[in-house]
Design a protein around this motif. Structure first.
Motif, short mmCIF file in Angstrom:
data_model
loop_
_atom_site.label_atom_id
_atom_site.label_comp_id
_atom_site.label_asym_id
_atom_site.label_seq_id
_atom_site.Cartn_x
_atom_site.Cartn_y
_atom_site.Cartn_z
N TRP A 97 49.77 -59.29 97.32
CA TRP A 97 48.43 -59.66 97.78
C TRP A 97 47.48 -60.07 96.65
O TRP A 97 46.28 -60.21 96.88
CB TRP A 97 47.79 -58.54 98.61
CG TRP A 97 48.55 -58.32 99.88
CD1 TRP A 97 49.56 -57.43 100.07
CD2 TRP A 97 48.40 -59.03 101.10
NE1 TRP A 97 50.05 -57.53 101.34
CE2 TRP A 97 49.35 -58.51 102.01
CE3 TRP A 97 47.56 -60.05 101.53
CZ2 TRP A 97 49.49 -58.98 103.32
CZ3 TRP A 97 47.68 -60.52 102.82
CH2 TRP A 97 48.63 -59.98 103.70
N GLU A 98 47.99 -60.31 95.46
CA GLU A 98 47.15 -60.79 94.36
C GLU A 98 47.24 -62.31 94.27
O GLU A 98 48.30 -62.89 94.49
CB GLU A 98 47.60 -60.18 93.03
CG GLU A 98 47.30 -58.70 92.87
CD GLU A 98 45.84 -58.44 92.53
OE1 GLU A 98 45.06 -59.40 92.45
OE2 GLU A 98 45.49 -57.26 92.37
N LEU A 166 43.18 -54.73 93.66
CA LEU A 166 42.41 -54.77 94.90
C LEU A 166 42.08 -53.36 95.37
O LEU A 166 42.90 -52.44 95.25
CB LEU A 166 43.21 -55.49 95.99
CG LEU A 166 43.53 -56.98 95.73
CD1 LEU A 166 44.51 -57.48 96.78
CD2 LEU A 166 42.25 -57.80 95.75
N GLY A 168 40.53 -52.93 98.58
CA GLY A 168 40.48 -52.91 100.03
C GLY A 168 41.83 -52.57 100.65
O GLY A 168 42.85 -52.45 99.97
N TYR A 199 39.76 -55.71 105.42
CA TYR A 199 41.06 -55.96 104.81
C TYR A 199 40.95 -56.90 103.60
O TYR A 199 40.09 -57.80 103.57
CB TYR A 199 42.02 -56.60 105.83
CG TYR A 199 42.47 -55.64 106.90
CD1 TYR A 199 43.57 -54.81 106.70
CD2 TYR A 199 41.79 -55.56 108.12
CE1 TYR A 199 43.99 -53.92 107.69
CE2 TYR A 199 42.20 -54.68 109.11
CZ TYR A 199 43.31 -53.87 108.88
OH TYR A 199 43.71 -52.99 109.86
N SER A 200 41.84 -56.71 102.65
CA SER A 200 41.98 -57.63 101.53
C SER A 200 42.89 -58.79 101.94
O SER A 200 43.60 -58.71 102.94
CB SER A 200 42.60 -56.92 100.32
OG SER A 200 41.75 -55.89 99.86
#
Length: 577
Positions: A97-98, A166, A168, A199-200
């Motif tokens: 998720w980055e 992150l 979130g 959410y992220s």
């Protein structure tokens, strides 16, 4: 401008892995301060991987080949020095998720990784960083000192540190609808805002398109949603997560942007690389177009203002010199009537030689009549010399004004960005003004002649099918008139009004009808400063009767054996090209 979000970056990298790994790095070219292009060759094809860290247009994709102008940036030279001949063996995310990807380079697939390029696709915080196998920074597109950021400096010789993690909640396919709904609706608020807060990995564009296909307005509050609304929205949420997990996307254009999920699509596209390249190329070109047009317009306005003031000053001096004969006449009168002068007189009135009308002559009381007459003769000579000196200066200034008004008219015709040719036409005007010393080159790099070899004139067709070519600027006007024009063509131009050169292409033996001539006259009027008029006089003649005066500036031409038509610019439909 739509930013590259996590979903778009994932889709792009998924497609790059499928088609461009492994590949050999052959060349690196830096297009501008924010963009590099890396030439990659696979067993089947060759292409340019474009990576941009532009604050508003950060992206990565397979893009267009770079221009043939020299690359003077040191960053690209450092990259090619370290990576030339190596293989791109992997494109990985540094963490789930980055929005940071790791491009890994080795001598050949299967060997140890020697270098990493970290692409931080994070809006205004974007960067491109080259490290060795031990993650020591070799170079960076944008170095960040300790003074600029004590949290995460980025400097040559220092270890590379990943961005802060992150904080979130991370979306998950395993999360149930009940838990997901509970998290989103914990604090009542607009559904779009609550999703982004909860959410992220989400972006405003993604959430809006998700809500659009779920048939929910973005500003609908969570407590106003029905169970059916929640069900439809969760279905789309799961669809999104499945696409990320499987790496299967549907790139398409939306009304005001693009999507890789197929939601809100108005036109599909063949692949994600084409979609990203076309979108950001157009957006950046529009931005450059607007900036350049504003700069050129402002510069021309300032220069023309000064030249017009200078011309007015010269005109005033010429008007004064028109009184030269008056001073001589008064001196003659005074010399003929010396006997009427008396000491201390400030003015004397003497009848005119021809009309007998009284003429008042101002005198200097401390001088006698002869001395006053001599002063008048001197004034006469001074004004005569002024006319001889000022007339060529006024002519020179007026020629300069005419030329710049022609350039100004060309800029006014390129009023909106539609195609890359519009930006090219403006850049040609900028280069022309640099060549004529009205602009300093500064950071502008001169165009390579090969880059501008293809000229994109405005192209129209007359009622009987004859081709009409129209120059977009002075460079194109000169090329059209003195290189493209053939013996059988006809040349058009608005009479004594700044405007484009227009060429009606004719084959040997063909004769245009009156409707064809009128059509071309209308176009010549439209592409001139008289565009807003009802009627504009337009001259036309054979190209052999059009000449460029020796030493004339670009776009300037004289003509003879012309005929005149009245063009009607308001009747032109610019869409009918």
């Amino acid at each position: 401008m739509q930013p590259v979000d996590f979903t778009t970056l994932t889709a792009t990298c998924s497609e790059l892995r499928a088609h461009w790994l492994p590949s050999r790095l052959e060349q690196v070219y830096q297009r501008d301060r924010y963009t590099i292009a890396i030439a990659l060759r696979t067993l089947n094809t060759r292409g340019w991987l474009q990576i941009s860290w532009h604050p508003q247009a950060t992206h990565i994709c397979i893009g267009d080949p770079p221009p043939r102008t020299p690359d003077t940036f040191t960053f690209s030279q450092q990259l090619v020095h370290q990576l030339g001949g190596l293989a791109l063996v992997a494109i990985e995310a540094i963490a789930p998720w980055e929005r940071v990807i790791d491009l890994q380079f080795a001598r050949r697939p299967g060997d140890d990784v020697l270098y990493h390029i970290y692409g931080e696709i994070m809006g205004k915080y974007s960067n491109l960083i080259l490290t060795d196998a031990n993650n020591i920074i070799i170079t960076a597109a944008h170095q960040v000192s300790q003074q600029q950021s004590s949290v995460r400096p980025i400097q040559t010789g220092q270890p590379y540190e990943t961005p802060p993690k992150l904080t979130g909640t991370i979306p998950s396919l395993q999360e149930t609808q009940a838990r997901w709904q509970e998290r989103v609706s914990l604090v009542p608020g607009a559904i779009k805002r609550q999703l982004l807060k909860s959410y992220s990995g989400l972006s405003a564009v993604l959430v809006e398109s998700m809500l659009l296909v779920a048939k929910i307005a973005p500003d609908t509050t969570t407590d106003a949603l029905t169970p059916e609304d929640w069900e439809r929205l969760f279905t789309r949420w799961q669809e999104w997560l499945h696409a990320l997990d499987a790496g299967k996307f549907q790139p398409a254009w939306m009304v005001n942007g693009y999507t890789v999920m197929g939601w809100g699509a108005v036109a599909p596209t063949k692949d994600i690389q084409t979609l990203i390249n076309e979108y950001y190329s157009k957006q950046l070109n529009q931005q450059l177009f607007a900036q350049l047009r504003h700069q050129l317009s402002q510069k021309l306005s300032n220069i023309l203002g000064k030249l017009r003031n200078k011309a007015q000053t010269f005109s005033d001096r010429l008007q004064q010199s028109d009184r030269a004969d008056e001073y001589r006449q008064k001196a003659d009168l005074l010399m003929a009537h010396l006997q009427t002068w008396e000491p201390g007189m400030k003015e004397i009135t003497i009848p005119d030689f021809e009309t007998g009308e009284p003429v008042a002559i101002a005198l200097q009381p401390d001088k006698n009549a002869v001395q006053n007459a001599q002063n008048l003769y001197k004034q006469h000579q001074k004004l005569k010399r002024a006319r001889i000196a000022v007339e060529p200066l006024l002519q020179e200034v007026q020629t300069e004004i005419d030329y710049l008004e022609q350039v100004e008219a060309a800029i006014s015709q390129i009023d909106n960005y539609q195609t890359p040719e519009d930006l090219q036409a403006l850049e040609e005007i900028r280069d022309e003004l640099i060549g004529q010393k009205y602009l300093e080159e500064l950071e502008y790099r001169s165009r390579n002649q090969n880059e501008t070899a293809t000229t994109n004139f405005h192209n129209y067709v007359t009622p009987n099918g004859f081709q009409v070519l129209i120059g977009r600027n002075n460079r194109q006007n000169d090329q059209l008139t003195f290189r493209v024009a053939g013996d059988y063509d006809l040349w058009f131009h608005a009479q004594e009004i700044p405007g484009s050169h227009v060429l009606l292409r004719l084959e040997p033996g063909t004769v245009p009808e009156a409707s064809d001539l009128q059509c071309v006259a209308d176009l010549a009027a439209y592409y001139s400063r008289g565009r807003q008029s009802d009627q504009v006089p337009v001259v036309y003649t054979q190209p052999k009767h059009v000449y460029k005066p020796k030493g004339a500036k670009p776009g300037i031409a004289i003509y003879k054996q012309e005929r005149i038509l009245w063009g009607k610019p308001q009747s032109v439909d610019v869409e009918q090209k």
